[in-house]
Design a protein around this motif. Structure first.
Motif, PDB file in Angstrom:
ATOM      1  N   LYS A 168       0.770  -1.164   0.098  1.00 26.04           N
ATOM      2  CA  LYS A 168       0.154  -0.009  -0.069  1.00 26.04           C
ATOM      3  C   LYS A 168       1.051   1.094   0.051  1.00 26.04           C
ATOM      4  O   LYS A 168       1.836   1.133   0.601  1.00 26.04           O
ATOM      5  N   PRO A 169       0.365   2.388  -0.750  1.00 29.63           N
ATOM      6  CA  PRO A 169       1.282   3.459  -0.579  1.00 29.63           C
ATOM      7  C   PRO A 169       1.893   4.074   0.571  1.00 29.63           C
ATOM      8  O   PRO A 169       3.016   4.220   0.582  1.00 29.63           O
ATOM      9  N   GLY A 170       1.257   3.922   1.491  1.00 28.57           N
ATOM     10  CA  GLY A 170       1.690   4.464   2.942  1.00 28.57           C
ATOM     11  C   GLY A 170       2.738   3.612   3.483  1.00 28.57           C
ATOM     12  O   GLY A 170       3.470   3.963   4.455  1.00 28.57           O
ATOM     13  N   VAL A 224       5.210   2.189   1.223  1.00 23.11           N
ATOM     14  CA  VAL A 224       6.429   2.012   0.538  1.00 23.11           C
ATOM     15  C   VAL A 224       7.539   2.248   0.864  1.00 23.11           C
ATOM     16  O   VAL A 224       8.612   1.733   1.107  1.00 23.11           O
ATOM     17  N   LEU A 225       7.778   3.619   1.575  1.00 21.50           N
ATOM     18  CA  LEU A 225       8.915   4.231   2.167  1.00 21.50           C
ATOM     19  C   LEU A 225       9.451   3.415   3.379  1.00 21.50           C
ATOM     20  O   LEU A 225      10.776   3.161   3.363  1.00 21.50           O
ATOM     21  N   PRO A 226       8.490   3.105   4.381  1.00 18.33           N
ATOM     22  CA  PRO A 226       9.092   2.149   5.354  1.00 18.33           C
ATOM     23  C   PRO A 226       9.511   0.891   4.972  1.00 18.33           C
ATOM     24  O   PRO A 226      10.573   0.427   5.515  1.00 18.33           O
ATOM     25  N   ALA A 227       8.882   0.236   3.964  1.00 20.60           N
ATOM     26  CA  ALA A 227       9.377  -1.217   3.706  1.00 20.60           C
ATOM     27  C   ALA A 227      10.826  -0.927   2.950  1.00 20.60           C
ATOM     28  O   ALA A 227      11.900  -1.899   2.935  1.00 20.60           O
ATOM     29  N   ILE A 228      10.902   0.151   2.042  1.00 18.20           N
ATOM     30  CA  ILE A 228      12.259   0.474   1.360  1.00 18.20           C
ATOM     31  C   ILE A 228      13.152   0.592   2.322  1.00 18.20           C
ATOM     32  O   ILE A 228      14.736   0.282   2.232  1.00 18.20           O
ATOM     33  N   ARG A 229      12.961   1.482   3.418  1.00 19.78           N
ATOM     34  CA  ARG A 229      13.842   1.834   4.407  1.00 19.78           C
ATOM     35  C   ARG A 229      14.440   0.688   5.152  1.00 19.78           C
ATOM     36  O   ARG A 229      15.797   0.621   5.365  1.00 19.78           O
ATOM     37  N   GLU A 230      13.501  -0.256   5.418  1.00 24.01           N
ATOM     38  CA  GLU A 230      13.933  -1.459   6.060  1.00 24.01           C
ATOM     39  C   GLU A 230      15.007  -2.278   5.505  1.00 24.01           C
ATOM     40  O   GLU A 230      15.575  -3.004   5.865  1.00 24.01           O
ATOM     41  N   ILE A 231      14.973  -2.320   3.900  1.00 26.24           N
ATOM     42  CA  ILE A 231      15.908  -3.147   3.132  1.00 26.24           C
ATOM     43  C   ILE A 231      16.843  -2.413   2.318  1.00 26.24           C
ATOM     44  O   ILE A 231      17.545  -2.711   1.655  1.00 26.24           O
ATOM     45  N   ALA A 232      16.814  -0.947   2.745  1.00 24.42           N
ATOM     46  CA  ALA A 232      17.801  -0.119   1.986  1.00 24.42           C
ATOM     47  C   ALA A 232      19.281  -0.658   2.048  1.00 24.42           C
ATOM     48  O   ALA A 232      19.964  -0.488   0.962  1.00 24.42           O
ATOM     49  N   ARG A 255       5.282  -0.439  -7.294  1.00 24.80           N
ATOM     50  CA  ARG A 255       3.924  -0.416  -7.827  1.00 24.80           C
ATOM     51  C   ARG A 255       3.463   1.178  -7.209  1.00 24.80           C
ATOM     52  O   ARG A 255       2.367   1.602  -7.509  1.00 24.80           O
ATOM     53  N   GLY A 256       4.144   1.660  -6.577  1.00 19.38           N
ATOM     54  CA  GLY A 256       3.647   3.039  -5.827  1.00 19.38           C
ATOM     55  C   GLY A 256       3.575   4.160  -6.728  1.00 19.38           C
ATOM     56  O   GLY A 256       3.690   4.054  -7.980  1.00 19.38           O
TER      57      GLY A 256
END
Length: 82
Positions: A40-42, A44-52, A63-64
């Motif tokens: 979900k759009p909200g 996206v960034l937390p998920a990417i930060r987690e795996i950055a 897909r954001g």
């Protein structure tokens, strides 16, 4: 390999596709060359930060919404987005 927090959804995904699943996003990121972020759009960034830390030299597809691209570029080490 896919990461899915919901146990029932993980089982269904494994049964329907035959892929392995986990609850650990970092496990997927470190073992993959291409990463599809389909959340979900909200989230996206937390998920990417987690795996950055595992994203260097990886193809990341999100897909954001397009506006997420501007936010993506603000993450450390992420200077390109299309």
């Amino acid at each position: 390999m896919a990461s899915e927090p919901n146990a029932e959804a993980r089982v269904a995904l494994e049964d329907e596709t035959g892929i392995s699943t986990t609850t650990d996003n970092m496990e997927v990121a470190t073992s993959s060359e291409t990463i599809l972020v389909a959340v979900k759009p909200g989230v996206v960034l937390p998920a990417i930060r987690e795996i950055a830390s595992a994203l260097k030299n990886k193809l990341v597809i999100s897909r954001g919404r397009h506006s997420a691209c501007r936010r993506w570029k603000k993450l450390p080490g992420q200077d390109s987005c299309a």
